[in-house]
Design a protein around this motif. Structure first.
Motif, short mmCIF file in Angstrom:
data_model
loop_
_atom_site.label_atom_id
_atom_site.label_comp_id
_atom_site.label_asym_id
_atom_site.label_seq_id
_atom_site.Cartn_x
_atom_site.Cartn_y
_atom_site.Cartn_z
N ALA A 1 -4.42 13.15 7.08
CA ALA A 1 -4.26 12.89 5.76
C ALA A 1 -5.51 12.04 4.63
N ALA A 2 -6.96 12.18 5.54
CA ALA A 2 -7.51 12.30 4.04
C ALA A 2 -8.33 13.27 3.83
N ALA A 3 -7.87 14.61 4.75
CA ALA A 3 -8.30 15.91 3.69
C ALA A 3 -8.11 16.24 2.83
N SER A 4 -6.85 15.96 2.48
CA SER A 4 -6.21 15.72 1.03
C SER A 4 -6.61 15.57 0.29
N ALA A 5 -7.98 14.86 -0.07
CA ALA A 5 -7.88 14.14 -1.41
C ALA A 5 -9.09 15.07 -1.43
N VAL B 1 0.75 -1.67 -0.26
CA VAL B 1 -0.13 -0.41 0.18
C VAL B 1 0.91 1.52 0.36
N ALA B 2 2.33 1.59 0.79
CA ALA B 2 2.72 2.10 0.43
C ALA B 2 3.34 2.61 -0.72
N HIS B 3 3.21 1.88 -1.87
CA HIS B 3 3.61 2.74 -2.82
C HIS B 3 1.93 2.01 -4.40
N LEU B 4 1.66 2.10 -3.34
CA LEU B 4 0.44 1.38 -4.64
C LEU B 4 0.05 2.32 -5.54
N THR B 5 0.11 4.09 -5.65
CA THR B 5 0.05 4.37 -6.73
C THR B 5 0.80 4.00 -7.57
N ASP B 6 2.38 4.34 -6.62
CA ASP B 6 3.42 3.84 -8.19
C ASP B 6 3.00 2.19 -8.90
N ARG C 1 -3.71 3.14 8.36
CA ARG C 1 -5.17 3.64 8.25
C ARG C 1 -4.75 4.41 7.74
N GLU C 2 -3.39 5.86 8.38
CA GLU C 2 -2.66 6.07 8.31
C GLU C 2 -1.94 6.40 6.91
N THR C 3 -1.54 5.13 6.89
CA THR C 3 -0.98 5.18 5.34
C THR C 3 -1.71 4.66 3.91
N MET C 4 -3.09 4.23 4.66
CA MET C 4 -4.00 4.11 3.36
C MET C 4 -4.65 5.17 3.78
N ALA C 5 -4.89 6.04 3.66
CA ALA C 5 -5.67 7.62 3.85
C ALA C 5 -4.86 8.82 2.94
N GLN C 6 -3.23 8.51 2.95
CA GLN C 6 -2.37 9.02 2.35
C GLN C 6 -2.07 8.95 0.86
N GLN C 7 -2.67 7.62 0.35
CA GLN C 7 -2.84 6.80 -0.14
C GLN C 7 -3.99 7.24 -1.28
N LEU C 8 -5.14 8.27 -0.92
CA LEU C 8 -6.42 8.48 -1.62
C LEU C 8 -6.26 9.49 -2.83
N ALA C 9 -5.42 10.77 -1.99
CA ALA C 9 -5.31 11.45 -3.11
C ALA C 9 -4.48 11.11 -3.85
N PRO C 10 -3.59 10.32 -4.17
CA PRO C 10 -3.19 10.08 -6.02
C PRO C 10 -3.87 8.81 -6.53
N LEU C 11 -5.31 8.24 -5.54
CA LEU C 11 -5.12 6.90 -6.38
C LEU C 11 -6.45 7.64 -7.09
N CYS C 12 -7.08 8.98 -6.56
CA CYS C 12 -7.92 8.92 -7.25
C CYS C 12 -7.92 9.90 -8.77
N ARG C 13 -6.49 10.63 -8.78
CA ARG C 13 -5.95 10.95 -10.42
C ARG C 13 -5.87 9.24 -10.60
N LEU C 14 -5.91 8.71 -10.83
CA LEU C 14 -5.25 6.73 -11.30
C LEU C 14 -7.28 6.06 -11.83
N TYR C 15 -7.85 7.08 -11.57
CA TYR C 15 -9.02 6.10 -11.58
C TYR C 15 -10.44 7.53 -12.51
N PRO C 16 -11.31 7.11 -13.47
CA PRO C 16 -12.12 8.07 -13.22
C PRO C 16 -13.02 8.69 -12.51
#
Length: 753
Positions: free
Chosen positions: A643-647, A566-571, A602-617
């Protein structure tokens, strides 16, 4: 405090800043004590009435309560009372003692107005009180900066030498006797420096070593080479060679042979420490200054220590070879260093071979093969290319030069034949090597070796053959006897793939899949951390067959392995085709929705939300990822909510063009604005702050968010009002910048004027 600490502090305290003072001690608390009345046996200083009627001086042998000193407002502590205290307590607690107190400490010797800093230093260095000698040691650095050279040579150096030899182990130390009139000689200074370098205390040795290295930034080159390198470092080894201890054979028939043998053992131990310290200093200087130090002067010393009878010296010589190889000229590395390395790699002691294989081998291979300047392109996918070399991507096999060291000029042809390198690798990995740690050390740097030998196919194939054989043998075993080797194979897998290239993936595929299912947790964990790197190297073509399969393995594994992915999920997802990303989304959501007690997960997962949103419609984001962001916005831990607020700014930007999706977005966040809990209202302010941080369009912010933000300015909870004020402060620079930009009306008015 341990009994030996005052001595160490005397010797290491030379560079410490001046101990400042602030207040006359009138109460016991001024000395750093805090005892109850019941703990006092009797007052140390009598009342003023008794003190005035008694002329008797306290005896040095009289018992004194070392826990406390009571000082009346018009009384001064006696020297005996101060002597009984701990040196560390007095140094750290007596601050800005008044002239009356100082007169009590040094009767008839101290006058704040008449003494120069050097005179004060000399007097306190002669005190019988250890804490004053500690003060003198700490004051030397300040006095040095403000004193002429003549005073430094005639006065300050003798004081420093005298304090460095201080042997006070307890509070009843007698004053040191030494003349401060004769200037210190050149030989005496270097003897003192050598004594400090060989001190039993690691703190002292590290301090002196750091000081010698730092001198290279301030002293002239020739002077530094003469005084530090020749008269200090190389002297440690030369003096050992010149003064050999008496032979044991000569002392065999002597009546006092036992005493002589004991003395001989002490001399050998001191000689060993001198050699090890010389090698340590050489490594420190070469790491700091590189080729600018002209380190060729160290080569004769290295040649001698490589043949030393002590394996510790030969082992540290192998450590030093690696550092020197980066700093010396190419010819000197080839003709001077490489033959030494060849001898050490065949040493009878496994620790020497281990040091040569682990430290010296990859660095020498990097220099002598010229791989530090060569950077060929290796195709890793359609339209993609990566470069090896110092500036290439980050992975275990990326060999790079230390900062500040210039690379060698490329040789016209490899001077060390591939056959020689192949023999070295076979010697270390073959059946002739009986030491398991030595073999493991080679696999630990196998990625660096692959980069170094990328143009020598024969050597490269040997490394690949041993690499695959270790993995295959581990798969066939019921009980793995070499877990450390398997871990190193997994850790260096990206480097192996990087050098071998995608064209040879078929040779590595089975080994890779076997490692991903290996029983040992550490092996799977390191592969989970590097999954995105392997995906980058292979490209999206292998996604369905390998990437998604391994990704699925790790997502159902232990929690730590899940988090590593998950730490490198978007990569990782960025290396897949969009269709493959959609197939991976259900597994991702299942992991994200898993409630656990580990808030950092949970913090690590929440940090991935913002970059994850850019990869999906947009619709996928609003349907699946926005509910996750809202869920984590209600988390009990503030770091998860932040961390969730950044999404939310990312989702807001994606939904601007679709009114239906934007309505769903505002329906999700309006609940925080009108919530009954102040924590939810604070989160709405965090969303506004995140929007400003990501520089959302100011017009959109004023239209959709500013009215609700201003409404919270009158909130009944002070924390909410403070957060609103802080956010509005961030808004002011943006508003100022907007007002500074000329509009069409202002442009027309200025043109008409």
């Amino acid at each position: 405090m341990l009994p030996h600490q005052p001595v160490v502090r005397f010797r290491v305290g030379l560079p410490i800043a001046l101990l400042t003072c602030t207040q006359e001690p009138t109460l016991m608390a001024d000395f750093g004590f805090d005892f109850t009345d019941e703990e006092y046996d009797e007052p140390v200083v009598a009342s003023s009435d008794n003190a005035g009627n008694s002329d008797e001086q306290p005896s040095d042998d009289s018992p004194v309560d070392t826990r406390s000193i009571t000082v009346a407002s018009d009384a001064t502590p006696s020297p005996t009372s101060l002597t009984s205290l701990s040196s560390e307590v007095l140094v750290n607690s007596i601050e800005d003692a008044s002239p009356k107190v100082l007169e009590a400490v040094l009767p008839n010797q101290f006058d704040e107005g008449d003494l120069t800093p050097i005179e004060r230093l000399c007097i306190r260095s002669q005190s019988s009180l250890p804490f004053l000698r500690v003060w003198a040691a700490r004051e030397i650095k300040n006095v040095l900066h403000s004193s002429p050279v003549a005073d430094i040579l005639t006065t300050i150096f003798p004081v420093a030498f005298q304090l460095s030899m201080d042997k006070a182990e307890s509070d009843d130390a007698s004053p040191t006797n030494g003349s401060l009139e004769n200037p210190i000689t050149h030989s005496l200074f270097h003897d003192w420096l050598e004594t400090m370098l060989l001190d039993p205390s690691v703190i002292v040795v590290n301090g002196v070593q750091a000081a010698l290295v730092e001198l290279g930034h301030t002293m002239e080159f020739d002077l530094y080479h003469t005084e530090v390198i020749h008269h200090t470092i190389l002297r440690l080894v030369k003096s050992v060679i010149k003064s050999r201890p008496p032979s044991i054979d000569i002392l065999t028939d002597n009546i006092l042979s036992a005493a002589f043998l004991n003395s001989n053992s002490e001399l050998e131990d001191k000689a060993l420490r001198r050699k090890l310290m010389a090698l340590k200093l050489i490594r420190a200087l070469v790491q700091k200054f590189g080729s600018g130090l002209k380190p060729a002067v160290f080569v004769p010393t290295i040649e001698k220590t490589a043949q030393d009878p002590s394996f510790e010296v030969r082992r540290d010589t192998a450590f030093t070879l690696g550092e020197l190889s980066y700093a010396l000229s190419y010819d000197l590395v080839l003709e001077g260093i490489f033959p030494i390395f060849q001898n050490l790699i065949q040493d009878t002691n496994w620790q020497v071979r281990h040091a040569a294989a682990h430290i010296a081998l990859p660095k020498l291979a990097t220099v002598l093969t010229g791989s530090q300047w060569a950077s060929p392109q290796i195709t890793v996918g359609p339209g993609r290319a990566l470069h090896t070399g110092p500036n290439g991507p980050s992975h275990p096999g990326n060999a790079s030069l230390p900062a500040g060291q210039s690379p060698h000029l490329p040789p016209p042809a490899p001077p060390v034949a591939a056959k020689v390198w192949a023999q070295i690798i076979e010697r270390l990995l073959g059946s002739r090597e009986v030491s398991y740690p030595v073999q493991t050390s080679v696999f630990e740097v196998i990625g660096q070796l692959m980069v170094a030998f990328q143009h020598m196919d024969k050597v490269k194939e040997i490394l690949v053959r041993y690499y695959l054989s270790v993995v295959e043998s581990a798969v066939d075993q019921d009980v793995v006897t070499t877990p450390e080797l398997i871990f190193q194979c997994a850790y260096n897998f990206p480097a192996m793939l990087f050098i071998m290239g995608v064209s040879r993936w078929d040779e590595l595929a089975d080994a890779y899949l076997a490692l991903t299912k290996f029983d040992h947790f550490e092996v799977r964990k390191t592969l989970a951390h590097s999954l995105h790197e392997v995906a980058k190297l292979l490209g999206p073509e292998f996604g369905e067959q390998y990437h998604e399969k391994v990704f699925g393995y790790f997502l159902v594994d232990l929690d730590e392995i899940q988090l590593a992915v998950v730490a490198h999920l978007t990569d990782f997802l960025d290396c897949l085709y969009p269709v493959a990303r959609e197939r991976c989304l259900p597994q991702i959501l299942e992991v994200f929705q898993h409630e656990g007690n580990n808030w950092r997960a949970r913090e690590t997962m929440a940090q991935q939300l913002a970059p994850l949103c850019r990869l999906y419609p947009e619709r996928t984001v609003v349907r699946h990822l926005l509910p996750l962001a809202v869920h984590w916005a209600k988390d009990q831990v503030a770091a998860v909510r932040a961390a969730a607020a950044s999404a939310f700014p990312v989702i807001f930007d994606m939904t601007k063009e679709d009114p239906g999706l934007q309505v769903q977005f505002f329906e999700s966040i309006i609940q925080f604005r009108a919530a009954t809990t102040f924590r939810a209202r604070l989160f709405f302010i965090q969303i506004c702050e995140a929007l400003l941080t990501q520089q959302v369009d100011a017009t959109d912010f004023e239209q959709f968010f500013l009215p609700s933000l201003l409404a919270l300015a009158n909130d009944k909870v002070s924390n909410v009002r403070i957060a609103v004020a802080r956010t509005l402060k961030r808004l002011l620079p943006a508003q100022t910048a907007m007002s500074a930009e000329p509009t069409e009306d202002t442009k027309s008015r200025s043109s008409s004027t």
